[in-house]
Design a protein around this motif. Structure first.
Motif, mmCIF file in Angstrom:
data_model
loop_
_atom_site.group_PDB
_atom_site.id
_atom_site.type_symbol
_atom_site.label_atom_id
_atom_site.label_comp_id
_atom_site.label_asym_id
_atom_site.label_seq_id
_atom_site.Cartn_x
_atom_site.Cartn_y
_atom_site.Cartn_z
ATOM 1 N N HIS A 95 -7.819 4.142 1.183
ATOM 2 C CA HIS A 95 -8.179 4.456 -0.208
ATOM 3 C C HIS A 95 -8.921 3.271 -0.820
ATOM 4 N N TYR A 150 0.838 -1.207 0.000
ATOM 5 C CA TYR A 150 0.000 0.000 0.000
ATOM 6 C C TYR A 150 0.867 1.249 0.000
ATOM 7 N N ARG A 191 -4.933 1.681 -7.983
ATOM 8 C CA ARG A 191 -3.958 0.896 -8.742
ATOM 9 C C ARG A 191 -4.268 0.958 -10.235
ATOM 10 N N THR A 206 -7.516 -5.526 5.165
ATOM 11 C CA THR A 206 -7.880 -4.502 4.180
ATOM 12 C C THR A 206 -8.491 -3.286 4.853
ATOM 13 N N VAL A 261 -8.167 0.948 -3.071
ATOM 14 C CA VAL A 261 -6.877 0.533 -3.626
ATOM 15 C C VAL A 261 -7.018 0.003 -5.053
ATOM 16 N N LYS A 262 -8.072 -0.737 -5.308
ATOM 17 C CA LYS A 262 -8.269 -1.288 -6.644
ATOM 18 C C LYS A 262 -8.384 -0.167 -7.674
ATOM 19 N N TYR A 317 -5.938 0.013 4.595
ATOM 20 C CA TYR A 317 -6.258 0.915 3.485
ATOM 21 C C TYR A 317 -7.229 2.015 3.902
ATOM 22 N N TYR A 375 -6.398 10.099 -4.814
ATOM 23 C CA TYR A 375 -5.301 10.064 -3.828
ATOM 24 C C TYR A 375 -5.620 10.889 -2.592
#
Length: 781
Positions: free
Chosen positions: A482, A397, A488, A476, A484-485, A480, A432
């Motif tokens: 954010h 992460y 990314r 998770t 994340v998926k 996280y 972000y």
């Protein structure tokens, strides 16, 4: 100062009153000296009491300015006297240092701080001896002070011994102000040499210091360094910021100059104001050097600490085969001992790669203390499997966040004029900058904030129950903040407009105990390597070139291999120096970098005799230096810098026998302090063990060695571990039947080879003390 016929020149005498008997002796000695010298010079004593009612600092500084030279007693290191020594040198006044021979005083603190042995001092036994020293001729010639500003890295910082939130904030705010800095880092250099401090302050447009609260020896050592540097900076008229907690006891001399804080916001404000002072100073022209310097005085060879030569390293970096392999992406681990050049390679890799603007380079320097909350509040309570899962997710992460941060930073202006990336940039920025994630400060602040946030969330959800198991969903949710998926996917799309991504990790093992890396530390590093490989694989599936490279110490890597058999299969380069000629070439490149162009092509053998006496006691001097360097580049540079400093202070044309001898002695003391700290980290009961070898024979058999180790309070069970440490660090070597001495660097850094040879060594001198340590321990060569 020139004297007139009706005016007797003065010399200022500073000393501490901590020992009333010694203070009286000094007063008597000064009085006797004044009677002996008559009108040639008048000594003016100033005794410090550190109590309310003392006169203000201005009369003292005026006295130093008006003096022909300054005498200071350093038997006890009164911080005000230390400041005045620095101030006098900064004002181009000669400092004549003395100490009482039979009084222990603050010798231990002086040994650890450095400074005074590299300045040199005379000892006295009684008031008559002091009077004789003062009535003899004292050369008033001051030390040379270069006044050329380093405009690329204009700030000098003396870092505190313990890293934490405040220390991080100090340096991160400098970075935020876009000022690069050089620093004295006690984790890298055990002691501060006076010549280095003078050079660093002389080339600075700002000096950032701190005073620590409490009487702990480590704090006192730091405060001695800070006060000496503060004196230098004030004497040279450099903008100076001295920070101290509101509850700290501040020495009288700097009481009006210190800025206090009680919360982080105070430091932010002080450094904001300090930044404006630096800017104003940089608008001035470079001050004119005080006098014409000799070739040796003007010679610049860089800094033993790579972080302090980021802006100049490229002009004299030795590109080894290991460097070229790492640059081609053939390694994901760079392994080397402290002082072997890992950080120098890190800096050069970063600069070479990011010279191509299409590349994205993350130069990340996490340090162990930034993960302390994570380690203490979470990992101590999780099962091994859960810990590995959590920390791998944490690093993966973090790498993703830092790649995003770097992309947004790199294209902050470019996206406004590039229609291909404008919409992608704005979308990435929105994803972000999510609520609950800190985007302020530098990497160290972001890492600290992330680890503390996860530790806080864990405490609220799970408390501190031991043996906790976490599901994938729980990890998770915990790690996280954010999507994340989504993040990314956006990063993957954005990277189509970039050439390659390099993620370089250094410093994670800084502060970890040598051979004392615990299971959690090793697991944290193992997870970082795993996460890096996973990021590489995931990005390469989308046809992106990604390299994650971790820089670690030899002993940490060996610990990893012992814990995990597959880590021997990692692609790695090892920075082991075994060829003396490579070290000579490294030194040659540094020597010619500041010389006229016509000198650049000189060979080492042509250059060396111009700068240093060719032989010392019948031994070729470059071999003499390299033999004592433990085959580490940093140590070669240190020895030469110490010797050069002594020669330059006395305006010698080249390094003479006496300069080399003093330089090796100062370096030997550095090594002794540094290695004693390393050993204490591993074996707290072994504090000051190395001092047990004072006046011991250079050659010992096993029983003699064990007896000395036991004298330091080490139990029988730990003796072999201590001996292994002494061999591993090159403190001792093994003499074999053919009378050859083998040190760790003579056997390709394989400790097992030395262990076998030690077991076979005959009685009567199997263990040989490395000559690098002998001067500090009073052992005859």
């Amino acid at each position: 100062m020139d004297s007139t016929p009706d005016q007797t020149p003065t010399a200022f005498v500073a000393y501490s009153s901590r020992d009333a008997r010694l203070a009286e002796l000094i007063a008597l000695g000064v009085a006797k000296a004044n009677r002996k010298v008559g009108k040639r010079i008048q000594y003016t004593p100033w005794e410090f009491n550190d109590i309310a009612g003392n006169p203000l600092i201005s009369p003292i500084l005026d006295g130093i300015d008006a003096s022909k030279y300054v005498v200071a007693d350093i038997t006890y290191l009164n911080l005000n006297v230390v400041y005045e020594i620095g101030f006098a040198i900064g004002r181009s006044r000669r400092c004549f240092l003395v100490r009482h021979e039979s009084t222990e005083g603050d010798q231990k603190i002086a040994r650890e701080a450095g400074i005074f042995d590299t300045l040199g001092y005379e000892t006295y036994i009684d008031d008559e001896g002091l009077a004789n020293s003062l009535s003899a001729y004292v050369d008033p010639t001051s030390m040379s002070v270069s006044a050329t500003l380093d405009r690329l890295a204009p700030v000098y910082v003396v870092e505190p011994p313990a890293k934490g939130g405040i220390a991080t904030l100090m340096t991160s705010r400098l970075k935020k102000a876009k000022y690069k800095y050089r620093s004295f880092n006690p984790a890298e250099d055990s002691r501060l040499s006076a010549s280095d401090a003078i050079r660093q302050v002389g080339s600075s447009a700002g000096v950032l210091l701190s005073i620590l609260a409490g009487d702990h020896d480590g704090n006192l050592v730091h405060d001695v360094r800070s006060l000496f540097v503060a004196g230098l900076a004030h004497g040279m008229g450099k903008p100076t910021l001295i920070l101290a907690h509101a509850n700290a006891r501040v020495p009288l001399d700097v009481r009006d100059a210190v800025k206090t804080y009680s919360r982080p916001e105070d430091i932010v404000e002080h450094i904001a104001n300090f930044s404006l002072e630096i800017t104003d100073y940089l608008q001035q022209k470079d001050p004119t050097p005080l006098r014409k310097l000799t070739q040796l005085q003007s010679l610049l060879i860089g800094d033993p600490t790579a972080e302090n030569e980021m802006t100049t390293l490229g002009s004299y970096f030795l590109a080894t085969d290991q460097f070229r392999k790492a640059l081609r992406g053939e390694a994901n681990l760079v392994v080397g001992r402290k002082g072997a050049g890992k950080t120098a390679l890190f800096i050069q890799m970063r600069d070479k790669i990011r010279a191509d603007k299409r590349n994205v380079v993350l130069d990340l320097k996490p340090e162990g203390y930034q993960l302390l909350k994570l380690k203490e509040d979470i990992l101590a309570h999780l099962t091994q499997g859960a810990s590995h899962h959590l920390v791998t997710a944490f690093w993966e992460y973090l790498i993703l966040l830092e790649i995003t941060y770097k992309l947004l930073e790199k294209d902050q202006n470019a996206h406004k004029f590039n229609h291909e990336i404008r919409d992608l940039y704005l979308e990435l920025e929105r994803t972000y900058k999510t609520e609950g994630h800190s985007v302020e400060g530098d990497f160290s602040e972001r890492l600290l904030a992330l680890s503390q946030r996860i530790a806080q969330d864990y405490g609220q959800r799970f408390g501190d129950s031991d043996g906790t198991k976490l599901s994938t969903d729980q990890v998770t949710q915990l790690v996280y903040s954010h999507d994340v998926k989504k993040l990314r996917a956006q990063v993957t799309t954005y990277l189509k407009h970039k050439e390659s991504i390099w993620v370089l990790f250094d410093n994670l093992d800084k502060g970890w105990s040598t051979q004392g890396v615990d299971v959690v530390d090793a697991m944290v590093l193992r997870c970082l390597i795993d996460a890096g490989r996973k990021v590489e694989r995931d990005m390469r599936k989308a046809d992106h070139i990604v390299h994650c490279v971790v820089f670690i110490r030899n002993d940490v890597y060996e610990h990893l291999m012992r814990q995990s058999s597959d880590y021997g299969k990692e692609m790695r380069v090892t920075l082991d120096w075994t060829d003396p000629d490579m070290l000579r070439e490294l030194l040659r490149l540094r020597l010619v970098a500041s010389m006229p162009v016509e000198s650049r092509e000189l060979t080492f053998n042509q250059l060396w005799p111009r700068l240093c006496v060719s032989h010392y006691r019948g031994e070729e001097t470059s071999s003499y230096i390299i033999e004592r360097s433990l085959m580490r580049p940093r140590n070669v540079i240190k020895i030469f810098a110490h010797a050069k400093g002594f020669a330059a202070n006395l305006a010698h044309i080249k390094i003479e026998d006496s300069d080399l001898e003093k330089g090796v002695r100062a370096y030997s003391q550095d090594l002794l302090v540094e290695l004693d700290h390393e050993l204490t980290d591993v074996f707290p009961a072994a504090k000051d063990l190395l001092y047990q070898f004072i006046d011991a024979p250079a050659c010992l058999d096993r029983s003699e060695l064990e007896q000395l180790i036991k004298g330091a309070g080490i139990g029988d069970v730990e003796i072999q571990k201590v001996i292994d440490f002494l061999l591993y660090y090159g403190i001792f070597g093994i003499r074999t039947a053919d009378d050859q001495v083998h040190y760790i660097f003579s056997v390709n850094y394989d400790l097992k080879v030395l262990q076998v040879r030690a077991a076979r060594a005959a009685e009567g001198g199997g263990f040989v003390m490395n000559p690098a340590f002998r001067p500090a321990l009073g052992i005859d060569e």
